[in-house]
Design a protein around this motif. Structure first.
Motif, PDB file in Angstrom:
ATOM      1  N   GLN A   1     -62.543  16.656  36.025  1.00  0.00           N
ATOM      2  CA  GLN A   1     -61.940  17.952  35.705  1.00  0.00           C
ATOM      3  C   GLN A   1     -61.615  18.020  34.210  1.00  0.00           C
ATOM      4  OE1 GLN A   1     -58.367  18.179  38.049  1.00  0.00           O
ATOM      5  NE2 GLN A   1     -58.072  20.351  37.522  1.00  0.00           N
TER       6      GLN A   1
ATOM      7  N   PHE B   1     -50.926  22.364  28.494  1.00  0.00           N
ATOM      8  CA  PHE B   1     -52.341  22.373  28.849  1.00  0.00           C
ATOM      9  C   PHE B   1     -52.579  21.658  30.181  1.00  0.00           C
ATOM     10  CE2 PHE B   1     -56.519  20.305  28.743  1.00  0.00           C
ATOM     11  CZ  PHE B   1     -57.346  21.397  28.513  1.00  0.00           C
TER      12      PHE B   1
ATOM     13  N   ARG C   1     -64.137  23.824  25.238  1.00  0.00           N
ATOM     14  CA  ARG C   1     -63.265  22.710  25.616  1.00  0.00           C
ATOM     15  C   ARG C   1     -62.247  22.438  24.508  1.00  0.00           C
ATOM     16  NH1 ARG C   1     -66.736  17.864  26.787  1.00  0.00           N
ATOM     17  NH2 ARG C   1     -67.941  18.715  25.078  1.00  0.00           N
TER      18      ARG C   1
ATOM     19  N   VAL D   1     -62.836  20.786  30.790  1.00  0.00           N
ATOM     20  CA  VAL D   1     -61.988  21.683  29.980  1.00  0.00           C
ATOM     21  C   VAL D   1     -61.539  21.068  28.657  1.00  0.00           C
ATOM     22  CG1 VAL D   1     -61.155  23.016  31.953  1.00  0.00           C
ATOM     23  CG2 VAL D   1     -59.908  20.961  31.237  1.00  0.00           C
TER      24      VAL D   1
ATOM     25  N   SER E   1     -51.172  23.958  32.931  1.00  0.00           N
ATOM     26  CA  SER E   1     -51.840  25.229  33.213  1.00  0.00           C
ATOM     27  C   SER E   1     -53.321  25.074  33.543  1.00  0.00           C
ATOM     28  CB  SER E   1     -51.653  26.195  32.044  1.00  0.00           C
ATOM     29  OG  SER E   1     -52.363  25.702  30.937  1.00  0.00           O
ATOM     30  N   ARG E   2     -54.004  24.180  32.873  1.00  0.00           N
ATOM     31  CA  ARG E   2     -55.447  24.073  33.080  1.00  0.00           C
ATOM     32  C   ARG E   2     -55.827  23.029  34.114  1.00  0.00           C
ATOM     33  NH1 ARG E   2     -58.670  26.238  29.050  1.00  0.00           N
ATOM     34  NH2 ARG E   2     -60.337  25.852  30.543  1.00  0.00           N
ATOM     35  N   LEU E   3     -54.940  22.052  34.302  1.00  0.00           N
ATOM     36  CA  LEU E   3     -55.304  20.962  35.206  1.00  0.00           C
ATOM     37  C   LEU E   3     -54.374  20.873  36.408  1.00  0.00           C
ATOM     38  CD1 LEU E   3     -55.886  18.415  32.334  1.00  0.00           C
ATOM     39  CD2 LEU E   3     -57.686  19.309  33.811  1.00  0.00           C
ATOM     40  N   ASN E   4     -53.358  21.745  36.361  1.00  0.00           N
ATOM     41  CA  ASN E   4     -52.451  21.772  37.486  1.00  0.00           C
ATOM     42  C   ASN E   4     -51.833  20.397  37.768  1.00  0.00           C
ATOM     43  OD1 ASN E   4     -51.170  23.360  39.196  1.00  0.00           O
ATOM     44  ND2 ASN E   4     -52.862  23.637  40.674  1.00  0.00           N
TER      45      ASN E   4
END
Ligand code: SAH
Length: 380
Positions: A60, A20, A6, A64, A23-26
């Protein structure tokens, strides 16, 4: 990054946080702003507390990301209200952060490295040598922790996690930040600049450039880089009026002698938020405090718009130096002032808890043995 690891959002530069979040959480970029406000302004350490974010988004995030702050080993409170926190960096090493309340402002003095490689002969941090650079999270984490601790000690703080540090009692707020703790900030350039950018960012601490002061022993090339990337208020540890003496007190002078350093200061002022540099000058008995040295100092700095801050030497075991007498300090100050310089004498704060300039050491083991578990203000 390894799968499953994480990301610590504390200390992540705004652009990286935005990337971030995308890309990771849209998610949209404004989510990054929201996160910054929660983390820095409201002091959240936990996604569950971020009540204006949708629950599934928070869940979510928890998968991450994390918000990891440094751990406080101990806190000490001086008779004069100065507070010092020892923060754990590893099993043996720590760093120290000091909060200095004054009637009209609250100054947080932060560290940039564990130990220091500059080897200044009169500084106790030098005696432990250099251990490592602090990360951005560890630098900005000092501000985060101090905000939380100060909010908790304010009367009527509620749960203490939501003081934004901007309103209320000036004496328990951080209005100024100075890099005058342990370490040479310009030797940890990238992390220090990234941390300062968060101090200046309106979605984080929103301080003006004039209220963030970087103090350096004089790394000339890095000073030029700072001027071009993130100019803030500048203090330079001068301490001697000649190269011969400065070579001895501040050994980096052998690499970047006075003439080069002062020229860099003049270049810096062109872009700095303040139109002067503060020269720090530690008062060492019979080493750099004579009338002749005052005259040399006046000559030396004549072409640099500056203020001089005289710092009475703060003793530590085996330093080999003594503080100049009050008389010698007054005479030195007067002769600089008579020559037209602006001079202040730094008030010694927090010396009963070894929190004064040059006394920060940061030995976790020693301190935990000596002082037991963390002390709170209430316990003192
Ligand atoms: N490395 C940076 C910042 C660290 S210290 C720098 O050199 O500027 C902040 C100030 O405290 C510096 O001016 C430093 O020279 C001064 N200082 C260090 N040891 C001291 C001591 N024992 N007594 C008084 N001032 C000291």
């Amino acid at each position: 990054m390894e799968a499953g690891e994480r990301v610590n959002l504390l200390g992540l530069p705004r652009v990286e946080l935005e990337a971030f979040v995308a890309s990771r959480l849209n998610a949209k970029p404004f989510r990054a702003r929201q996160l910054m406000k929660w983390i820095y302004r409201r002091g959240a350490a936990d996604f569950a507390a971020m009540t204006d974010l949708a629950q599934d988004f928070r869940a979510q995030l928890g998968e991450v990301a994390r918000i990891t702050v440094p751990e406080i080993v101990s806190e000490q409170v001086s008779n004069d209200g100065t507070r010092k926190w020892l923060l754990r960096m590893d099993a043996v090493q720590g760093i120290e952060t000091v909060y200095i309340p004054e009637p009209d402002r609250g100054t947080l003095c932060i560290s940039s490295q564990v130990g220091c490689a500059m080897d200044c002969s009169f500084c106790s941090t030098a005696q432990q040598g250099f251990n490592r650079n602090l990360s951005v999270a560890e630098i900005v984490g000092q501000v985060w922790l101090a905000h939380r601790e100060l909010a908790e000690s304010r009367p009527g703080h509620g749960n203490g996690r939501h003081g934004n540090g901007r309103h209320g009692d000036a004496r328990a707020n951080i209005t100024n930040i100075v890099f005058m703790g342990m370490g040479e900030p310009l030797a940890n350039f990238d992390n220090v600049v990234a941390a300062m950018q968060l101090m200046l960012d309106d979605d984080a601490y929103g301080l003006s450039r004039r209220r963030v002061t970087l103090s350096t022993s004089g790394l000339v090339p890095a000073l030029d880089r700072l001027r071009d990337t993130c100019p803030v208020a500048l203090a330079v540890s001068l301490h001697a009026p000649t190269d011969a003496l400065r070579d001895e007190l501040v050994p980096i002078n052998k690499k970047y002698p006075l003439k080069e350093l002062l020229a860099a200061c003049v270049r810096y002022i062109e872009k700095a938020p303040r139109d002067f540099v503060t020269f720090e000058y530690v008062m060492l008995d019979e080493v750099n405090d004579t009338a002749a040295q005052a005259r040399q100092l006046v000559k030396l700095v004549q072409s640099v718009p500056c203020k001089i801050n005289l710092i009475p030497f703060n003793p530590f075991p085996h330093s080999g130096y003594q503080r100049s007498s009050a008389d010698a300090i007054a005479r030195f100050r007067d002769s600089l002032m008579q020559a037209g310089l602006i001079v202040t004498v730094r008030k010694t704060r927090g010396d009963d808890i070894d929190a004064a300039c040059g006394q920060l050491a940061g030995q976790v083991q020693d301190k935990t043995r000596r002082r037991g578990p963390r002390l709170t203000a209430a316990a003192l």
